[in-house]
Design an enzyme around this catalytic site. Structure first.
Site, PDB file in Angstrom:
ATOM      1  N   ILE A 126      12.436 -10.283  -4.474  1.00 42.37           N
ATOM      2  CA  ILE A 126      12.912  -8.897  -4.534  1.00 42.37           C
ATOM      3  C   ILE A 126      11.641  -8.078  -4.368  1.00 42.37           C
ATOM      4  O   ILE A 126      10.798  -8.035  -5.256  1.00 42.37           O
ATOM      5  CB  ILE A 126      13.651  -8.597  -5.842  1.00 42.37           C
ATOM      6  N   PRO A 127      11.464  -7.473  -3.192  1.00 39.44           N
ATOM      7  CA  PRO A 127      10.149  -6.981  -2.760  1.00 39.44           C
ATOM      8  C   PRO A 127       9.661  -5.699  -3.433  1.00 39.44           C
ATOM      9  O   PRO A 127       9.442  -4.675  -2.774  1.00 39.44           O
ATOM     10  CB  PRO A 127      10.348  -6.795  -1.261  1.00 39.44           C
ATOM     11  N   CYS A 128       9.425  -5.775  -4.728  1.00 41.69           N
ATOM     12  CA  CYS A 128       8.912  -4.606  -5.445  1.00 41.69           C
ATOM     13  C   CYS A 128       7.510  -4.227  -4.956  1.00 41.69           C
ATOM     14  O   CYS A 128       7.073  -3.098  -5.178  1.00 41.69           O
ATOM     15  CB  CYS A 128       8.933  -4.836  -6.945  1.00 41.69           C
ATOM     16  N   HIS A 129       6.838  -5.144  -4.260  1.00 39.38           N
ATOM     17  CA  HIS A 129       5.528  -4.804  -3.687  1.00 39.38           C
ATOM     18  C   HIS A 129       5.660  -3.738  -2.608  1.00 39.38           C
ATOM     19  O   HIS A 129       4.688  -3.086  -2.269  1.00 39.38           O
ATOM     20  CB  HIS A 129       4.822  -6.056  -3.140  1.00 39.38           C
TER      21      HIS A 129
END
Length: 164
Positions: A126-129
């Site tokens: 889950i690409p919170c970056h």
């Protein structure tokens, strides 16, 4: 809940799962002990996620929105943030405020979105970056290595980065 470590180009990772789906992911984690799970042999779907992570970190970019996540361990609000974050495509970024607006929340909810991102049990997947401050400034990252890792991932994905 089960867990298994695996190697990637960036370093060691670990993934955990149960009968519902993926329960956690640790980027650049040397051992799965901190995940509080029993060592396990990945089933076919978990093995597929591991292969996709390895490919992604080699530059064969992946979209993990189709992964079965076990959302039972997170609040309804956090789940909504994570589901909105999954919509951010490779090479793109958006702000915490953007996500708050997309969820129909007031501007002040960007802090709550940031807190949810910081608690993300599935960094990279889950690409919170890909979520940054409204100013474009790089802020925290829930994965190991913090902002340095966030920048490495964004560069790998071809995101447009600006110097401060």
């Amino acid at each position: 809940m089960f867990t298994t470590p695996f190697d990637t180009n960036l370093g060691p990772c670990a993934i955990s799962w149960d009968e519902t789906g993926i329960t956690g992911f640790h980027l650049l984690t040397p051992t799965p002990v901190e995940m509080g799970a029993l060592p396990g042999k990945p089933n076919e779907s978990v093995s597929a996620v591991i292969s996709r992570v390895q490919a992604h970190l080699q530059g064969v970019l992946q979209d993990f929105s189709d992964v079965d996540y076990d959302y039972t361990r997170v609040s309804k609000f956090h789940r909504s943030v994570y589901e909105q974050t999954l919509a951010i495509k490779v090479g793109r970024t958006c702000s915490y405020g953007d996500i708050a607006r997309q969820l129909g929340q007031p501007p002040g909810a960007s802090r709550a979105v940031g807190a949810a991102s910081g608690a993300n049990p599935w960094p990279l997947l889950i690409p919170c970056h890909r979520v940054v401050a409204g100013s474009g400034k790089m802020t925290g990252f829930s994965g190991a290595g913090g902002i340095k890792t966030k920048l490495r991932l964004l560069a790998l994905e071809g995101a447009q980065l600006f110097a401060e």
